[in-house]
Design an enzyme around this catalytic site. Structure first.
Site, short mmCIF file in Angstrom:
data_model
loop_
_atom_site.label_atom_id
_atom_site.label_comp_id
_atom_site.label_asym_id
_atom_site.label_seq_id
_atom_site.Cartn_x
_atom_site.Cartn_y
_atom_site.Cartn_z
N CYS A 1 -6.46 -5.11 -19.42
CA CYS A 1 -7.35 -4.01 -19.07
C CYS A 1 -6.61 -2.69 -18.84
O CYS A 1 -7.25 -1.64 -18.74
CB CYS A 1 -8.17 -4.38 -17.84
SG CYS A 1 -7.19 -4.67 -16.35
N ARG B 1 -9.99 -11.53 -10.38
CA ARG B 1 -9.12 -10.50 -10.96
C ARG B 1 -9.18 -9.28 -10.06
O ARG B 1 -10.15 -8.54 -10.05
CB ARG B 1 -9.57 -10.14 -12.37
CG ARG B 1 -8.79 -8.96 -12.97
CD ARG B 1 -9.14 -8.69 -14.43
NE ARG B 1 -10.55 -8.46 -14.65
CZ ARG B 1 -11.14 -7.26 -14.80
NH1 ARG B 1 -10.41 -6.16 -14.72
NH2 ARG B 1 -12.43 -7.17 -15.02
N HIS C 1 -8.29 3.38 -0.94
CA HIS C 1 -8.94 2.74 -2.09
C HIS C 1 -7.84 2.17 -2.97
O HIS C 1 -6.88 2.85 -3.32
CB HIS C 1 -9.76 3.78 -2.87
CG HIS C 1 -10.27 3.27 -4.18
ND1 HIS C 1 -11.34 2.41 -4.27
CD2 HIS C 1 -9.84 3.49 -5.45
CE1 HIS C 1 -11.55 2.13 -5.56
NE2 HIS C 1 -10.65 2.77 -6.29
N CYS D 1 -7.43 -1.07 1.49
CA CYS D 1 -6.45 -1.50 2.49
C CYS D 1 -7.15 -1.50 3.84
O CYS D 1 -7.70 -0.47 4.26
CB CYS D 1 -5.25 -0.55 2.50
SG CYS D 1 -4.04 -0.93 3.80
N CYS E 1 -5.28 1.16 6.44
CA CYS E 1 -5.41 2.63 6.37
C CYS E 1 -6.62 3.08 5.56
O CYS E 1 -6.82 4.28 5.38
CB CYS E 1 -4.14 3.25 5.80
SG CYS E 1 -3.90 2.92 4.04
N CYS F 1 0.51 3.19 3.55
CA CYS F 1 0.95 2.70 4.85
C CYS F 1 1.99 1.57 4.78
O CYS F 1 2.49 1.15 5.82
CB CYS F 1 -0.25 2.24 5.67
SG CYS F 1 -1.07 0.76 5.03
N CYS G 1 0.85 -1.19 0.00
CA CYS G 1 0.00 0.00 0.00
C CYS G 1 0.89 1.24 0.00
O CYS G 1 1.78 1.38 0.84
CB CYS G 1 -0.91 -0.01 1.23
SG CYS G 1 -1.94 1.46 1.38
N HIS H 1 -10.82 -2.67 -7.61
CA HIS H 1 -11.99 -3.54 -7.52
C HIS H 1 -11.58 -4.98 -7.80
O HIS H 1 -10.55 -5.23 -8.42
CB HIS H 1 -13.07 -3.11 -8.53
CG HIS H 1 -13.69 -1.81 -8.18
ND1 HIS H 1 -13.13 -0.60 -8.56
CD2 HIS H 1 -14.80 -1.50 -7.47
CE1 HIS H 1 -13.88 0.39 -8.09
NE2 HIS H 1 -14.90 -0.13 -7.43
#
Length: 135
Positions: A62, A114, A99, A93, A96, A47, A44, A102
């Site tokens: 993608c 995925r 975002h 996460c 913390c 953090c 992340c 998806h």
């Protein structure tokens, strides 16, 4: 220890802040890790929590880094997302609340998942025994 919004604004780039703290999405094929194949661990950006291992990364076509499973014991939480007229599962996460992206059920086996993750939400730690990727 959690950071304040101002601390995140100071420590993250504009796109990193928008993605992780405001749930934005980076443009496909624009992030630093969409076509990155070195061996190591993705963490992340906010953090440092371990999230994905390079062994689970695959090319989903993608334009975002895609993984078929999170690192064992990683701090990922999944949340129902009904924005933009869709029903999806958002990945955050758990440490913390950043975002990340998806998760979809159209990935390869063995999981069939995925995890479509924004590069802007990730840092990369190369394996200590990894050789640099030759181009």
């Amino acid at each position: 220890m959690k950071k304040t919004d101002q601390e995140y604004k100071k420590s993250l780039s504009d796109i990193e802040y928008k993605v992780t703290r405001e749930a934005a999405t980076e443009r496909p094929f624009s992030g630093k890790y969409w076509d990155h194949w070195d061996k190591g661990r993705y963490t992340c950006i906010c953090c440092g929590t371990p999230l994905f291992l390079s062994e689970t990364k695959f090319d989903a076509g993608c334009g975002w880094p895609s993984y078929n499973q999170p690192e064992e014991g990683s701090a990922i939480k999944e949340i129902r997302d009904t924005t933009h007229g869709m029903i999806r599962t958002e990945v955050r996460c758990a440490n913390c609340d950043a975002h990340l992206g998806h998760v979809f059920d159209d990935g390869p086996q063995p999981t069939g998942l995925r995890y479509c993750i924004n590069s802007a939400s990730l840092s990369f730690e190369p394996s200590s025994n990894a050789k640099p990727t030759e181009k």
